[in-house]
Design a protein around this motif. Structure first.
Motif, PDB file in Angstrom:
ATOM      1  N   ALA A   1       0.828  -1.202   0.000  1.00  0.00           N
ATOM      2  CA  ALA A   1       0.000   0.000   0.000  1.00  0.00           C
ATOM      3  C   ALA A   1       0.865   1.256   0.000  1.00  0.00           C
ATOM      4  O   ALA A   1       0.559   2.245  -0.689  1.00  0.00           O
ATOM      5  CB  ALA A   1      -0.925  -0.009   1.214  1.00  0.00           C
ATOM      6  N   ARG A   2       1.940   1.240   0.768  1.00  0.00           N
ATOM      7  CA  ARG A   2       2.849   2.396   0.810  1.00  0.00           C
ATOM      8  C   ARG A   2       3.435   2.664  -0.572  1.00  0.00           C
ATOM      9  O   ARG A   2       3.547   3.827  -0.998  1.00  0.00           O
ATOM     10  CB  ARG A   2       3.976   2.156   1.810  1.00  0.00           C
ATOM     11  N   ARG A   3       3.805   1.610  -1.278  1.00  0.00           N
ATOM     12  CA  ARG A   3       4.391   1.774  -2.599  1.00  0.00           C
ATOM     13  C   ARG A   3       3.362   2.274  -3.606  1.00  0.00           C
ATOM     14  O   ARG A   3       3.668   3.121  -4.454  1.00  0.00           O
ATOM     15  CB  ARG A   3       5.004   0.435  -3.057  1.00  0.00           C
ATOM     16  N   LEU A   4       2.162   1.748  -3.533  1.00  0.00           N
ATOM     17  CA  LEU A   4       1.113   2.184  -4.453  1.00  0.00           C
ATOM     18  C   LEU A   4       0.765   3.655  -4.233  1.00  0.00           C
ATOM     19  O   LEU A   4       0.642   4.427  -5.193  1.00  0.00           O
ATOM     20  CB  LEU A   4      -0.126   1.306  -4.281  1.00  0.00           C
ATOM     21  N   GLU A   5       0.621   4.041  -2.978  1.00  0.00           N
ATOM     22  CA  GLU A   5       0.286   5.438  -2.715  1.00  0.00           C
ATOM     23  C   GLU A   5       1.417   6.371  -3.117  1.00  0.00           C
ATOM     24  O   GLU A   5       1.175   7.471  -3.625  1.00  0.00           O
ATOM     25  CB  GLU A   5      -0.076   5.627  -1.241  1.00  0.00           C
ATOM     26  N   ALA A   6       2.656   5.952  -2.913  1.00  0.00           N
ATOM     27  CA  ALA A   6       3.804   6.775  -3.313  1.00  0.00           C
ATOM     28  C   ALA A   6       3.845   6.973  -4.832  1.00  0.00           C
ATOM     29  O   ALA A   6       4.347   7.980  -5.322  1.00  0.00           O
ATOM     30  CB  ALA A   6       5.103   6.142  -2.837  1.00  0.00           C
ATOM     31  N   ALA A   7       3.295   5.997  -5.557  1.00  0.00           N
ATOM     32  CA  ALA A   7       3.261   6.073  -7.017  1.00  0.00           C
ATOM     33  C   ALA A   7       2.003   6.786  -7.521  1.00  0.00           C
ATOM     34  O   ALA A   7       1.766   6.836  -8.732  1.00  0.00           O
ATOM     35  CB  ALA A   7       3.338   4.669  -7.616  1.00  0.00           C
ATOM     36  N   GLY A   8       1.203   7.309  -6.598  1.00  0.00           N
ATOM     37  CA  GLY A   8      -0.003   8.020  -6.989  1.00  0.00           C
ATOM     38  C   GLY A   8      -1.193   7.135  -7.265  1.00  0.00           C
ATOM     39  O   GLY A   8      -2.140   7.546  -7.936  1.00  0.00           O
TER      40      GLY A   8
END
Length: 259
Positions: free
Chosen positions: A107-114
């Motif tokens: 989830a952290r990676r997805l949100e960081a990627a917008g």
């Protein structure tokens, strides 16, 4: 959807039932030693209104020859690479036990990627800020099996099958090492809603530890407590599925164009 090849996407993500056009997508992440098939009943119950993708970790079942991941972060990186951050299909994550930790890092990676998430369901696991010294992965095989039997999440008949044990023990031990050595790295909180689920008699997670997931998001938080132990979601499958479906309907409603 996939940023890698279709074949590699299918290697990691198993889709057991077809879904309707425009259905929200739910990526389900298994527990330590678990496999994608654990979520077959969830897929059967939620299809076709929800597209359920069950993650198949390396080192088990048809991927038993693939080396297990070295860390939670590495596993999250792999999963991120097969999800297209440009895809605007409503996306939710459900992770149980180890899967909740992997889901958090994904989830952290997805949100960081917008790539915003509709909701993150964290089941059967304390929040990442609650650190506890654990060393089950260092036990001998008998000690590791004792832990598995205590949690009651595996068909005990399988544990009496020596050939089956030879197949599952390497991945099981690797999973325990992976999750027991995990430490939350620095970074912002999630912005998506987080729903924590737990059993009221879970020997591995207290109610307060489950509630600590609230610290990991700036969005809405909800704690759902079910009767049962660490694998409460097996006997409570119908109620859990209903809660997932109801929450997805609230946060990721289908539009007229999608219906």
């Amino acid at each position: 959807m996939a940023s890698r090849s279709s074949a590699e996407h299918k290697l990691w993500m198993r889709n057991f039932h077809p879904s309707s056009p425009g259905a929200p997508r739910l990526v389900c992440l298994p527990h330590a030693g678990g496999s994608a098939s654990f979520y077959f009943p969830v897929s059967a119950a939620l299809a076709p209104e929800v597209e359920v993708l069950a993650v198949q970790y390396p080192g088990r079942q048809d991927r038993r020859l693939d080396p297990p991941a070295e860390s939670v972060e590495a596993l999250a990186d792999e999963l991120f690479s097969v999800l297209d951050p440009q895809d605007d299909t409503p996306l939710a994550l459900f992770g149980h036990s180890m899967g909740a930790v992997v889901g958090f890092e994904l989830a952290r990676r997805l949100e960081a990627a917008g790539r915003p998430l509709a909701v993150f369901f964290a089941s059967g696991r304390r929040g990442p800020s609650r650190v506890r010294s654990e060393s089950v992965h260092r036990r001998d095989d008998a000690g590791l099996l004792e832990e598995i039997k205590k949690l009651n999440g595996t068909d005990l008949a399988l544990l009496d099958d020596e050939e089956m044990l030879q197949m599952i023990m390497p991945a099981l031990r690797a999973d325990y090492r992976l999750v027991e050595t995990y430490q939350r790295g620095p970074g912002p909180r999630l912005s998506c809603p987080v729903v924590a689920m737990t059993g009221d008699a879970d020997p591995r997670v207290t109610i307060d530890e489950a509630r600590s997931w609230a610290e990991e998001t700036s969005g809405a938080f909800e704690l759902l407590v079910h009767p049962g132990g660490h694998f409460y979601l097996a006997p409570r499958q119908r109620a859990v599925n209903a809660q997932i479906a109801e929450y997805l309907h609230r946060v990721a409603p289908r539009t007229e164009a999608q219906a």
